[in-house]
Structure formats: C-alpha cells, structure tokens
Design a protein around this motif. Sequence first.
Motif: not given
Length: 336
Positions: A267, A280, A282, A286-287, A303-304, A307-309
Amino acid sequence: MANLQLKDIRKSFGAVEVIKGVSLEIESGEFMVFVGPSGCGKSTLLRLVAGLEDITSGELKFDGQVVNALTPSKRGIAMVFQSYALYPHMTVYENMAFGMTLEKGHSKEEIRQRVERAADMLQIREYLGRLPKQLSGGQRQRVAIGRAITRDPRVFLFDEPLSNLDAALRVATRIEIAKLHESMHNTTMIYVTHDQVEAMTLADRICVLRDGLVEQVGTPMELYERPDSMFVAGFIGSPKMNFISGKLAENFNAPTVGVRGEHLVVKPSDGVWSGSVIHSENLGSDSYIYVDIGTDEPVVVREDGGKKHQSGEQVQIAPMDAALVHRFDNAGKPIR
Ligand SMILES: Nc1ncnc2c1ncn2[C@@H]1O[C@H](COP(=O)(O)OP(=O)(O)OP(=O)(O)O)[C@@H](O)[C@H]1O
Ligand SMILES: [Mg+2]
C-alpha cells in the motif's frame, strides 16, 4: 487395500541412524505424501515400507500383520521410481505384463485383461505395440505406472515419479495419478515429492519429515493453515512463508511472525512495515514483489499479475487480515 502401521521404525546405515523412530498410521485407501528437505529420509522410509531395505528396529504392519521379514513381492507392493527403467527391448505390452509373467498362476487371458485395463486407465492403449524409445518421457512414465498397476498391489509407492518430466507433462501426469487414485480408491498410496503443488493437490494427508523424524502429519490445508512449527510453516507453501522477527514483530506481541506472500498487500501508506522494492517478478497470473524491510531476507508479497513496481520504490506492506498472521515463540512453536 491395506492399512499400514509404522511403529517406532528406525534405520541405521552402519553407525549412522537416518530414520530415528517414525510412528505413523496410514489408512486403507489413503493417499499419503512424504515431504521434507533433501536427505531427511523420505526415500529410505519408502524403501523400508517396500522391503527393499531391512528395518533396523520397530514394527511395520500391513492390515495388522507384521511384515518386517517379508520380501517386497510378499508384501504386495508396487513401486514407481523417478527413473522409470523400462526394458528397452520389450514392447510396452511386454513391459507391463512382465511382472505378472514372473508370478506363477496367471493365465495369458488374465494378463491381457489386466494390461489392457491399466493401459486404458492411463490412456496408453495405442502404444502397447511400441518400444519405450518410441515414446515421449511422459508416456514412458505412464508405462512405468501401468506396469505397477498390473501387479494389482495392496500398496503403491512412488518416489518422485514426475521429477524428470517437463512442466506440461508433470501437470498432465499428476492429473492421471489423481484420477488413478480415484479409480483405485481401495489402493493405499505413498508418494514422495519435492513439489508443493503435487503435495497439496494429491495428498489426503501430508507427512512432513525432518532429519529422520515426523515433524507433522495432517491434511494439506491443516498444514497450510495451522502449522505446528516454524519448520512446517516455512516448508509448506510456495513462495515460502515470510518470517519477521525482533522489533519488526513487536506490534504482534510475538518474537517472530510469519505471513504468507499471498496474505500481504502493498500500500502507499498506513502499512505495518515499510521498505523498498528490490525486485519484482511477473509470472503472468501473479507477481512476486521482493521488499527489503530490514529483515535478513527480503519479504515476498504475492500480488495479481501485471502489477508493476520499480526497483527502489518506497512502499508500505501489511497483512490483509490479522487472523492470517502466524505468531511463533522463541522455540519456533506457534502462539495461538
Ligand atoms: N545405502 C545407504 N548407505 C548409507 N547412507 C545412506 C544410504 N541410503 C541413504 N543414506 C543416507 O540416509 C539419509 C537419508 O537419505 P534419503 O535418500 O532417504 O533422503 P531423501 O529424503 O530421500 O532425500 P532426497 O530428497 O534428496 O531424495 C541421507 O543422509 C543419505 O546419505
Ligand atoms: Mg529421495
């Protein structure tokens, strides 16, 4: 069909004890999976049940009868190994019939019926006339399983039977084995694997072994949701459960907390822990986000997919629900 009772089973090779007092009951028709770190004694225990190794001390019973002194064939077991070892000069049919032709008293017709029934179960009937070298790896492994089925065993033993197969074949053959167990619901099966998915999906119960001893036995969900130790918590599930200790665990009032990656969320603010994204991955569906919050190993958040970080991104993480946080004392035992 057989109910198996292991009572304080021990096995030493020379002066080294590798099975250190295993007691376990396996129900008739049950699918029991053995897991544990490399070298903990899974194959040895299976070989003791099979009768391929002598039991040093303790008692092994099949349906109440002590079988310690019986040979593998007298025990009525069939075993499938990682290397399927088919006879290269024999056809699939001959490979599958071979065990029965050695046993006296089976008519040609009975052998044919049993081979064909097993071949149908495993969908290899069209290959009965071929030689092993004319088959794919997965088909060969199914022949090895078929060869075991034709013996009509009371107990089926598998030692990592799928580990030589590629990912797609592993899945297909795993499903065949699950169906096989459904159709042979009276046959007791013991299955050794390193694969989390095989253990979770095939097992009625999983037995976690550690250094020659049983650490915990339970249904897959019991082990996943209520592990009796940090060892089991860290062993069952993929990715591995995150362990967070010391000051970082203080707000949960425990020396160590364990949270699975799928039970954590990333978050922008108001998390329990803060840190920076190291990496991260992918996987499509999920990732996995690896976050450095100051523990020895990065915390993995699942995570799903998509999603990118960015590496270096500052994030906060938190459990989805406090009920999904496992708390452990200094001895690694759960605090409940
Ligand atoms: N015939 C043998 N002689 C001496 N030691 C042995 C023998 N067979 C196995 N061991 C030892 O017993 C221990 C347990 O071996 P085992 O093969 O049962 O482990 P495992 O749990 O099946 O491991 P892996 O996951 O790597 O297959 C190991 O330390 C191994 O070196
Ligand atoms: Mg082994």
